[in-house]
Design an enzyme around this catalytic site. Structure first.
Site, PDB file in Angstrom:
ATOM      1  N   HIS A 125       0.844  -1.203   0.000  1.00 29.26           N
ATOM      2  CA  HIS A 125       0.000   0.000   0.000  1.00 29.26           C
ATOM      3  C   HIS A 125       0.879   1.252   0.000  1.00 29.26           C
ATOM      4  O   HIS A 125       0.673   2.164  -0.805  1.00 29.26           O
ATOM      5  CB  HIS A 125      -0.926   0.001   1.227  1.00 29.26           C
ATOM      6  CG  HIS A 125      -1.584   1.320   1.504  1.00 29.26           C
ATOM      7  ND1 HIS A 125      -2.586   1.830   0.712  1.00 29.26           N
ATOM      8  CD2 HIS A 125      -1.361   2.254   2.460  1.00 29.26           C
ATOM      9  CE1 HIS A 125      -2.956   3.015   1.185  1.00 29.26           C
ATOM     10  NE2 HIS A 125      -2.229   3.299   2.239  1.00 29.26           N
ATOM     11  N   ASP A 172       6.585  21.835 -26.320  1.00 29.07           N
ATOM     12  CA  ASP A 172       6.515  20.496 -25.727  1.00 29.07           C
ATOM     13  C   ASP A 172       7.507  20.484 -24.571  1.00 29.07           C
ATOM     14  O   ASP A 172       8.090  21.513 -24.246  1.00 29.07           O
ATOM     15  CB  ASP A 172       6.869  19.406 -26.760  1.00 29.07           C
ATOM     16  CG  ASP A 172       6.255  18.062 -26.396  1.00 29.07           C
ATOM     17  OD1 ASP A 172       6.627  17.522 -25.348  1.00 29.07           O
ATOM     18  OD2 ASP A 172       5.398  17.568 -27.153  1.00 29.07           O
ATOM     19  N   TRP A 209       7.019   0.074   3.772  1.00 27.52           N
ATOM     20  CA  TRP A 209       7.543   0.761   2.585  1.00 27.52           C
ATOM     21  C   TRP A 209       8.914   1.362   2.884  1.00 27.52           C
ATOM     22  O   TRP A 209       9.670   1.666   1.979  1.00 27.52           O
ATOM     23  CB  TRP A 209       6.569   1.831   2.084  1.00 27.52           C
ATOM     24  CG  TRP A 209       6.700   3.183   2.724  1.00 27.52           C
ATOM     25  CD1 TRP A 209       6.114   3.582   3.880  1.00 27.52           C
ATOM     26  CD2 TRP A 209       7.457   4.304   2.245  1.00 27.52           C
ATOM     27  NE1 TRP A 209       6.475   4.880   4.161  1.00 27.52           N
ATOM     28  CE2 TRP A 209       7.295   5.355   3.177  1.00 27.52           C
ATOM     29  CE3 TRP A 209       8.253   4.539   1.132  1.00 27.52           C
ATOM     30  CZ2 TRP A 209       7.897   6.599   3.030  1.00 27.52           C
ATOM     31  CZ3 TRP A 209       8.857   5.784   0.996  1.00 27.52           C
ATOM     32  CH2 TRP A 209       8.680   6.799   1.930  1.00 27.52           C
ATOM     33  N   SER A 216      13.127   6.217 -13.846  1.00 31.81           N
ATOM     34  CA  SER A 216      11.996   6.929 -14.437  1.00 31.81           C
ATOM     35  C   SER A 216      11.824   8.295 -13.779  1.00 31.81           C
ATOM     36  O   SER A 216      11.668   9.307 -14.466  1.00 31.81           O
ATOM     37  CB  SER A 216      10.738   6.082 -14.269  1.00 31.81           C
ATOM     38  OG  SER A 216       9.592   6.872 -14.256  1.00 31.81           O
ATOM     39  N   SER A 217      11.901   8.337 -12.440  1.00 29.47           N
ATOM     40  CA  SER A 217      11.732   9.614 -11.736  1.00 29.47           C
ATOM     41  C   SER A 217      12.831  10.590 -12.096  1.00 29.47           C
ATOM     42  O   SER A 217      12.572  11.776 -12.282  1.00 29.47           O
ATOM     43  CB  SER A 217      11.763   9.401 -10.229  1.00 29.47           C
ATOM     44  OG  SER A 217      10.647   8.714  -9.809  1.00 29.47           O
ATOM     45  N   HIS A 239      13.090  12.063   3.559  1.00 27.74           N
ATOM     46  CA  HIS A 239      12.431  13.311   3.924  1.00 27.74           C
ATOM     47  C   HIS A 239      12.250  14.264   2.758  1.00 27.74           C
ATOM     48  O   HIS A 239      11.152  14.768   2.558  1.00 27.74           O
ATOM     49  CB  HIS A 239      13.031  13.995   5.149  1.00 27.74           C
ATOM     50  CG  HIS A 239      11.975  14.867   5.742  1.00 27.74           C
ATOM     51  ND1 HIS A 239      10.980  14.385   6.539  1.00 27.74           N
ATOM     52  CD2 HIS A 239      11.677  16.155   5.508  1.00 27.74           C
ATOM     53  CE1 HIS A 239      10.114  15.344   6.805  1.00 27.74           C
ATOM     54  NE2 HIS A 239      10.513  16.435   6.185  1.00 27.74           N
ATOM     55  N   GLU A 283      11.818  13.303  -0.072  1.00 27.49           N
ATOM     56  CA  GLU A 283      10.757  12.613  -0.818  1.00 27.49           C
ATOM     57  C   GLU A 283       9.370  13.084  -0.373  1.00 27.49           C
ATOM     58  O   GLU A 283       8.494  13.282  -1.213  1.00 27.49           O
ATOM     59  CB  GLU A 283      10.903  11.101  -0.620  1.00 27.49           C
ATOM     60  CG  GLU A 283       9.716  10.265  -1.052  1.00 27.49           C
ATOM     61  CD  GLU A 283       9.519  10.211  -2.559  1.00 27.49           C
ATOM     62  OE1 GLU A 283      10.466  10.557  -3.289  1.00 27.49           O
ATOM     63  OE2 GLU A 283       8.413   9.846  -2.994  1.00 27.49           O
ATOM     64  N   TYR A 334       8.578  15.932   0.692  1.00 25.15           N
ATOM     65  CA  TYR A 334       8.340  17.270   0.124  1.00 25.15           C
ATOM     66  C   TYR A 334       8.146  17.195  -1.379  1.00 25.15           C
ATOM     67  O   TYR A 334       7.440  18.028  -1.952  1.00 25.15           O
ATOM     68  CB  TYR A 334       9.463  18.228   0.504  1.00 25.15           C
ATOM     69  CG  TYR A 334       9.433  18.530   1.983  1.00 25.15           C
ATOM     70  CD1 TYR A 334       8.217  18.688   2.626  1.00 25.15           C
ATOM     71  CD2 TYR A 334      10.580  18.619   2.742  1.00 25.15           C
ATOM     72  CE1 TYR A 334       8.143  18.920   3.975  1.00 25.15           C
ATOM     73  CE2 TYR A 334      10.514  18.858   4.103  1.00 25.15           C
ATOM     74  CZ  TYR A 334       9.298  19.005   4.717  1.00 25.15           C
ATOM     75  OH  TYR A 334       9.223  19.223   6.055  1.00 25.15           O
ATOM     76  N   SER A 338      -1.933  27.324  -5.116  1.00 27.47           N
ATOM     77  CA  SER A 338      -1.618  28.727  -5.383  1.00 27.47           C
ATOM     78  C   SER A 338      -2.153  29.178  -6.734  1.00 27.47           C
ATOM     79  O   SER A 338      -2.209  30.378  -7.006  1.00 27.47           O
ATOM     80  CB  SER A 338      -0.105  28.955  -5.353  1.00 27.47           C
ATOM     81  OG  SER A 338       0.411  28.564  -4.118  1.00 27.47           O
ATOM     82  N   HIS A 343      14.698  13.271  12.179  1.00 23.89           N
ATOM     83  CA  HIS A 343      13.523  13.354  13.066  1.00 23.89           C
ATOM     84  C   HIS A 343      12.642  12.117  12.903  1.00 23.89           C
ATOM     85  O   HIS A 343      11.704  11.943  13.669  1.00 23.89           O
ATOM     86  CB  HIS A 343      12.728  14.653  12.858  1.00 23.89           C
ATOM     87  CG  HIS A 343      12.057  14.788  11.525  1.00 23.89           C
ATOM     88  ND1 HIS A 343      11.884  15.992  10.911  1.00 23.89           N
ATOM     89  CD2 HIS A 343      11.510  13.872  10.696  1.00 23.89           C
ATOM     90  CE1 HIS A 343      11.249  15.812   9.759  1.00 23.89           C
ATOM     91  NE2 HIS A 343      11.024  14.538   9.608  1.00 23.89           N
ATOM     92  N   HIS A 344      12.946  11.279  11.911  1.00 21.74           N
ATOM     93  CA  HIS A 344      12.241  10.006  11.808  1.00 21.74           C
ATOM     94  C   HIS A 344      12.859   8.959  12.741  1.00 21.74           C
ATOM     95  O   HIS A 344      12.366   7.847  12.805  1.00 21.74           O
ATOM     96  CB  HIS A 344      12.307   9.480  10.374  1.00 21.74           C
ATOM     97  CG  HIS A 344      11.613  10.374   9.387  1.00 21.74           C
ATOM     98  ND1 HIS A 344      10.306  10.215   9.022  1.00 21.74           N
ATOM     99  CD2 HIS A 344      12.048  11.459   8.711  1.00 21.74           C
ATOM    100  CE1 HIS A 344       9.966  11.156   8.143  1.00 21.74           C
ATOM    101  NE2 HIS A 344      11.004  11.923   7.943  1.00 21.74           N
ATOM    102  N   THR A 392       6.343  27.185   5.833  1.00 28.10           N
ATOM    103  CA  THR A 392       5.041  26.574   5.573  1.00 28.10           C
ATOM    104  C   THR A 392       3.938  27.488   6.080  1.00 28.10           C
ATOM    105  O   THR A 392       2.899  27.664   5.427  1.00 28.10           O
ATOM    106  CB  THR A 392       4.941  25.194   6.242  1.00 28.10           C
ATOM    107  OG1 THR A 392       6.153  24.489   5.981  1.00 28.10           O
ATOM    108  CG2 THR A 392       3.796  24.400   5.687  1.00 28.10           C
ATOM    109  N   LYS A 443       3.207  30.202   3.707  1.00 31.54           N
ATOM    110  CA  LYS A 443       2.326  29.778   2.613  1.00 31.54           C
ATOM    111  C   LYS A 443       0.870  29.765   3.044  1.00 31.54           C
ATOM    112  O   LYS A 443       0.002  30.311   2.356  1.00 31.54           O
ATOM    113  CB  LYS A 443       2.722  28.373   2.158  1.00 31.54           C
ATOM    114  CG  LYS A 443       3.996  28.395   1.388  1.00 31.54           C
ATOM    115  CD  LYS A 443       4.338  27.026   0.877  1.00 31.54           C
ATOM    116  CE  LYS A 443       5.344  27.163  -0.218  1.00 31.54           C
ATOM    117  NZ  LYS A 443       4.807  27.834  -1.394  1.00 31.54           N
ATOM    118  N   ARG A 457       1.302   1.174  15.073  1.00 31.22           N
ATOM    119  CA  ARG A 457       0.954   0.990  13.663  1.00 31.22           C
ATOM    120  C   ARG A 457       1.480  -0.354  13.181  1.00 31.22           C
ATOM    121  O   ARG A 457       2.225  -1.027  13.885  1.00 31.22           O
ATOM    122  CB  ARG A 457       1.514   2.141  12.830  1.00 31.22           C
ATOM    123  CG  ARG A 457       3.007   2.269  12.887  1.00 31.22           C
ATOM    124  CD  ARG A 457       3.490   3.582  12.286  1.00 31.22           C
ATOM    125  NE  ARG A 457       3.482   3.537  10.823  1.00 31.22           N
ATOM    126  CZ  ARG A 457       4.387   4.159  10.063  1.00 31.22           C
ATOM    127  NH1 ARG A 457       5.354   4.868  10.598  1.00 31.22           N
ATOM    128  NH2 ARG A 457       4.320   4.087   8.765  1.00 31.22           N
TER     129      ARG A 457
END
Lengths: 295, 533
Positions: free
Chosen positions: B83, B112, B148, B176-177, B260, B262, B264, B275, B309-310, B335, B338, B457
């Protein structure tokens, strides 16, 4: 360039192309085949993985020849303008940046192991009990010639072969620069000669690197399995070697394109990109020489 | 040689003038058109969203009651793992790349993407990568079951055979990314129409510009770390094993150095979308454009300095804990800039509440909830209680579902008239919005409570006192999941051109070059770049 004269504003957007799909099939086969091959290899069982992997590599080669063939034809036909040239150059620079980050992951592992993981296992900081209870008698030294579980190896020195290899690769960067100057000046002979020398130096480097691996395995007992020192040594030098191989292939292709009369002062993206790539693998090697061999 | 030039050239010109597009399956397989590729990315993403979503429903079905009812624990772990992988790499990221493909050339006045063939390559790798990933379900031992985040030693010592397939499919997904990101960044740097200076670019383009940089910087690190997992598991290395001088904590550092930025990558394009939408329906220019750009750049810069922080409970020197805590809290500043800018844009605007605006407002409110729980998690000592509980699950689903996914929905409704040429079904879209909004909060809000009360979890069974809230959460989950079928109906209806024809600019207050071309957007746009004043 003819395109700019005919149509100064037009950005070349290619028509449909089969190659991206062929490339995706190739990568799919390679990933699927390599995955199954790895599993079969570690379980010591026969299987289909290596065939799928091989098929993927063949398809990839077909794709590379076809796709780059199209690019070269379009370029020779004058379809590209200066703006497209900028796209290619920027694309190549960002690609090299991504490669830098790839190596950074392995250098990060090396630095972490040296500065943090191994000293902590040896009892540094507040880890005295880790050392005494879990890994009694383990000495934190670098190169890590005796791992916590007792695997022993000898370290690879920097003097001798690695130093010679460093000199070879640095010289090859300089000779490649001379070749480029030859291209800029329109001196085809100079270009071809220096490019030939560069490729020869690259191949000598690869040969010596292979010899060093044999020496490490046979004489030093330094293998991929010799703990974190061997792990970082072989993955860093191994991935670097792969990149040198790729760079050498690029330069060989450039050699034959130069021989066929391609490129001039204003139209030389492929040559420049290959040269950038070569200088990049050279810089990576210097970092390797300093951090893996000397320090 | 000269004949080649004229031949190819005249063929190319004819192509442009008649706006003729290739037909049949070949159009999609061999395309170099940014709109086709964008469409394929978006459909792929939606299919993966449904696949990953059905796995989530399997998780929620098992957790509806305490005890083991439906699946065995190993299969449950495969569900949570796949998932996550599918939603992150298969649903959210491709959706943003699809939007970038469709909109960035239109927004900056480019014919293009800069590298059209590579663009198609980046897309077509994805179906193969996910076929390989999903094929691991049929392997002995099943699909990856280590989460994951594939922490070592779960992914090395204790994983099943399929790990190799996971690693190699991650490799090609990463390629690909990276190719997609290089394409976006080069397009933005090199393909802007004359007069479109950097500080005139729409914010969606700006946020993608920065996102693309993050992708190129961190996807290679992911490739490195999966490679180490591969060699540790199959080839006898000890990167993540203390017996050989390595350290499992090294895995976490490397992974979160990728991980991290990732997260963002999955939210910055949302900021760009919101926006664009809020000013359009508040009929006011965006408040603080420049500060939005600088805030986005600061968030991206800070994202490289907060990864640990993880890992507060993993253990690290106190100084490091403090450093990562303060850096993380610092992110609240840009943040906050924003969020306040969006609110100020709406302040005293002539607001109307079309479906894209509803999703955008829901984004601002609910993403802020996710941001605030993020600040709670950033506090090191407090994190010792929250770590690995449902509070964390609630936090990142608020930022990723009501954040990223809601913004993607908002974008889909906002630009669907431009893509399809017809207005979407207004009733169904409103139904989709309200049922999603209500169900998503039933789904994720109560998770905060069970999390604070200590429910861990990634477990298939739980203590009895969590039963009621889990039942409510599961009901919310099923409602939310099936609400997305309404969205499918809306999109299919629009794709079949059923609906009122859309004008070139269906939204009164919308700004940008994309609204200067007809709806649906012609196959080729801006062959000659427009002048931007």
């Amino acid at each position: 360039m003819s395109t700019e004269k005919n149509n100064p504003q037009k950005y070349y957007v290619p028509d449909q192309s089969i190659w991206p799909l062929v490339g995706s099939v190739a990568l799919g086969l390679i990933a699927f085949g390599a995955g199954h091959f790895t599993i079969e290899y570690s379980n010591q069982e026969a299987g289909f993985g290596h065939w799928v992997l091989l098929a993927g590599l063949v398809v990839l080669c077909i794709m590379l020849v076809g796709w780059f063939g199209d690019q070269i034809r379009e370029s020779r036909a004058g379809l590209y303008n200066a703006q497209l040239g900028r796209s290619y150059r920027q694309g190549m620079l960002w690609f090299i940046f991504s490669e830098v980050m790839f190596f950074l992951a392995f250098f990060g592992a090396l630095f972490y192991a040296r500065m943090i993981a191994v000293p902590w296992l040896g009892g540094a900081g507040n880890n005295e009990m880790t050392n005494q209870i879990l890994w009694d008698g383990f000495q934190a030294i670098w190169p890590l010639t005796t791992t916590p579980d007792g695997t022993e190896t000898q370290a690879m020195g920097w003097f001798g072969l690695p130093l010679i290899n460093t000199i070879i690769l640095v010289i090859s960067s300089v000779t490649l620069h001379f070749a480029h100057v030859g291209l800029e000046e329109g001196k085809r002979k100079k270009l071809m000669n220096w490019l030939f020398v560069t490729i020869a130096l690259g191949l000598i480097f690869l040969g010596l690197q292979m010899y060093e691996y044999v020496h490490a395995y046979r004489d030093l007992g330094l293998t991929l399995q010799s703990g974190i020192y061997g792990n970082t040594f072989f993955l860093l030098t191994g991935f670097h070697g792969l990149h040198v191989t790729l760079g050498a292939i690029l330069l060989i292709v450039m050699f034959f394109r130069c021989k066929a009369g391609h490129f001039n002062k204003d139209d030389q993206f492929a040559f420049e990109a290959s040269a950038w790539y070569w200088h990049f693998v050279d810089v990576v090697w210097i970092c390797l020489f300093v951090f893996v061999y000397i320090m | 040689m000269s004949t080649v030039v004229t031949d190819t050239h005249s063929a190319h010109d004819a192509h442009d003038h008649h706006d003729h597009k290739p037909t049949g399956i070949k159009r999609w397989l061999f395309t170099t058109n940014h709109k086709d590729i964008g469409t394929m990315y978006l459909w792929f993403s939606f299919i993966m969203f449904l696949v990953g979503g059905s796995m989530a429903l399997m998780i929620r079905a098992e957790l509806f009651q305490p005890g083991m009812q439906i699946v065995d624990p190993h299969f449950f772990n495969q569900m949570t793992t796949m998932h996550g992988v599918i939603m992150v790499f298969g649903a959210v990221m491709p959706a943003f790349v699809g939007l970038a493909n469709w909109m960035i050339p239109l927004m900056i006045g480019a014919p293009d993407m800069a590298l059209p063939r590579m663009n198609n390559w980046s897309f077509w790798i994805l179906p193969f990568a996910f076929m390989i990933m999903l094929s691991s379900f049929f392997m002995p031992g099943g699909a990856p079951a280590f989460g994951w985040t594939f922490y070592a030693p779960l992914s090395t010592t204790y994983s099943t055979d399929s790990t190799a397939l996971f690693v190699f499919s991650m490799h090609i997904m990463g390629m690909s990314s990276i190719m997609g990101a290089i394409n976006v960044i080069v397009t933005i740097m090199n393909m802007r129409a004359p007069g479109m200076t950097y500080m005139k670019m729409p914010l969606f383009v700006w946020t993608w510009f920065i996102t693309a940089f993050l992708l190129i910087a961190v996807m290679p690190v992911l490739a490195g770390v999966v490679t180490m997992v591969l060699t540790d598991k199959y080839f006898g290395t000890h990167f993540f094993d203390a017996a050989g001088g390595g350290d499992p904590v090294l895995f976490q550092h490397l992974f979160w150095f990728f991980g991290h930025p990732e997260v963002y990558i999955m939210i910055l394009p949302s900021f760009g979308i919101v926006s664009a939408i809020i000013p359009a329906f508040a009929r006011k220019p965006l408040f603080g454009y420049a500060s939005m750009v600088y805030a986005t750049a600061s968030i991206a810069g800070l994202s490289f300095l907060v990864w640990a922080h993880h890992m507060f409970t993993t253990g690290m020197p106190t100084f490091a804990s403090l450093f990562f805590m303060y850096m993380t809290m610092l992110i609240a500043v840009p943040t906050g800039v924003k969020v306040f800018n969006w609110v100020t844009t709406m302040w005293r605007g002539a607001m109307s509440f079309e479906t894209p605006m509803l999703f955008a407002i829901a984004f601002v409110v609910l993403f802020t909830i996710g941001g605030l729980s993020g600040i709670m998690l950033a506090i090191t000592p407090v994190d010792y209680q929250y770590h690995d509980t449902y509070f964390v699950v609630a936090h990142f689903h608020y930022v990723l579902v009501t954040g990223a996914v809601f913004s993607i929905m908002a974008a889909a409704y906002y630009w669907l008239p431009k893509w399809s040429g017809v207005m979407y079904d207004d009733f169904l879209s409103k139904l989709h919005f309200w049922s999603s909004l209500i169900s998503v909060n039933i789904l994720f809000f109560p998770m905060h409570f069970v999390g604070l009360a200590g429910m861990p979890r990634r477990i298939p069974d739980y203590a009895l006192q969590f039963a009621d809230i889990n039942a409510i959460v599961s009901i919310g989950g099923f409602l939310f999941g099936f609400s997305q079928l309404i969205f499918l109906a809306v999109v299919v209806k629009a794709a079949m051109k059923k609906g009122e024809p859309a004008p070139a600019k269906p939204w009164e207050g919308a700004e940008g070059l994309e609204w200067t071309v007809p709806s649906p957007a012609p196959y080729h746009t801006f062959d000659v770049p427009p002048q931007v004043k």
